[in-house]
Design an enzyme around this catalytic site. Structure first.
Site, PDB file in Angstrom:
ATOM      1  N   ILE A 174       5.286  -5.134  14.146  1.00 34.32           N
ATOM      2  CA  ILE A 174       6.104  -4.207  13.367  1.00 34.32           C
ATOM      3  C   ILE A 174       5.217  -3.446  12.398  1.00 34.32           C
ATOM      4  CG2 ILE A 174       8.255  -5.549  13.460  1.00 34.32           C
ATOM      5  CD1 ILE A 174       7.346  -6.784  10.701  1.00 34.32           C
ATOM      6  N   CYS A 209       6.838   6.743   9.800  1.00 40.87           N
ATOM      7  CA  CYS A 209       6.481   7.566   8.644  1.00 40.87           C
ATOM      8  C   CYS A 209       7.668   8.475   8.284  1.00 40.87           C
ATOM      9  CB  CYS A 209       5.238   8.395   8.934  1.00 40.87           C
ATOM     10  SG  CYS A 209       5.412   9.571  10.273  1.00 40.87           S
ATOM     11  N   ASN A 269       0.844  -1.192   0.000  1.00 34.90           N
ATOM     12  CA  ASN A 269       0.000   0.000   0.000  1.00 34.90           C
ATOM     13  C   ASN A 269       0.880   1.244   0.000  1.00 34.90           C
ATOM     14  OD1 ASN A 269      -0.363   1.828   2.594  1.00 34.90           O
ATOM     15  ND2 ASN A 269       0.153  -0.233   3.314  1.00 34.90           N
ATOM     16  N   GLY A 308       1.534  -7.996  12.281  1.00 38.21           N
ATOM     17  CA  GLY A 308       2.255  -8.379  11.071  1.00 38.21           C
ATOM     18  C   GLY A 308       1.805  -9.734  10.549  1.00 38.21           C
TER      19      GLY A 308
END
Length: 324
Positions: A200, A137, A73, A258
């Site tokens: 994670i 990010c 994504n 995850g």
């Protein structure tokens, strides 16, 4: 399955939750969409999409691509901004009785702090059971790098967010697997004031469209999630839990995430050291996945003779010691 039910309650950094299952940030919007399929208040906590200070339109399309055993994504942290979020989304989550783990993000360490400050002033803040700090990010102040690959940058963000929140609100740092020593990043975050860790985030990946001979995603790279990354999550959780046991830094709860599709997948992360579990990508083809995984996990624990969920946390480490 055993006759006696398993006690699935869990305490994360002094916050009591009825069970350890959560959504994963970004995979269930901010609750309304998933609430059509099951009551989001039945989860231990609902994790919101990462919210930033100002509204963001995100990256250009195409934004998603399938991969073997997963997906990429490249959404780009699209969202309404913190002011609209607290007025609309957080207020709605409170209205349905959800316990909320708010995921926050920022392009600079100061933006993280600003978002946390606005969140704290929200009339709906009493439904917040913690703040997940998405340090995975991009750090726009550092040439597009990611906070979570640098211990100092990670620690600075965590410390600034911690200053803005009441002491009884846990702060969970969400870590990236795209590092050589994840335990060192975890240590920096905990020493800076993190109450726990989420592990994670997605792995950085890329897909080439071989028909058109060009990158398939508009943003070129994207975050790889799904079953294919679960072994990476298990490894990372194991390493950080082991580092805590060795005394490298104080022991804090780990929220495992995850590639979880089933209760058995969840149990693997729990045995590695996770005290709670987030379900993300699986909800795209099964919106009821979080509650289904919870049910499957409880049945597995009962079959294995556990009386409580917490007895299974880190069980693989204890078994490893026995066989050494």
């Amino acid at each position: 399955m055993a006759d006696a039910p398993v006690d699935m309650s869990v305490t994360l950094a002094d916050v009591e939750l009825p069970n350890p299952l959560m959504t994963a940030s970004g995979c269930a919007a901010n609750g309304k969409e998933l609430h059509r399929f099951f009551d989001v208040s039945s989860l231990g906590a609902f994790v919101t999409k990462s919210v930033m200070a100002a509204p963001r339109s995100g990256r250009g399309t195409p934004r998603m691509a399938e991969t073997p055993s997963g997906m990429l994504n490249s959404i780009g942290l699209q969202g309404p901004g913190i002011h609209a979020f607290v007025e609309n989304d957080l207020a709605w989550l409170k209205s349905v009785g959800a316990r909320v783990l708010v995921s926050i993000a920022g392009g600079s360490s100061g933006e993280f702090a600003d978002v946390a400050a606005v969140l704290r002033q929200s009339p709906a803040f009493d439904c917040v059971v913690g703040v997940e700090v998405n340090i995975s990010c991009p750090n726009v102040a550092n040439r597009g790098l990611v906070f979570a690959i640098d211990p100092l940058a990670s620690a600075k963000v965590v410390a600034l967010v911690r200053e803005q929140l009441p002491r009884d609100i846990p702060v969970f740092a969400k870590l990236s697997p795209d590092v050589t020593d994840i335990a060192s990043i975890a240590s920096a975050c905990v020493k800076a004031g993190a109450s726990g860790l989420t592990m994670i985030n997605t792995l950085l990946g890329m897909v080439i469209d071989t028909d058109r001979m060009r990158p398939q995603l508009g943003g070129l790279t994207g975050g790889l999630s799904g079953p294919g990354i679960r072994p990476v999550a298990v490894r990372a959780i194991w390493q950080v839990r082991a580092a805590m046991a060795e005394g490298r830094f104080r022991t804090v709860p780990i929220i495992g995430v995850g590639g979880v599709r089933t209760g058995r997948d969840a149990l693997e992360l729990v045995a590695a050291g996770a005290s709670a579990i987030q379900v993300g990508t699986a909800t795209f083809n099964d919106p009821t996945a979080p509650v289904r995984v919870l049910r499957e996990l409880e049945n597995l624990l009962a079959d294995k003779g556990f009386d409580t969920f917490t007895q299974a946390v880190g069980a693989a480490h204890r078994r490893q010691e026995v066989y050494r």
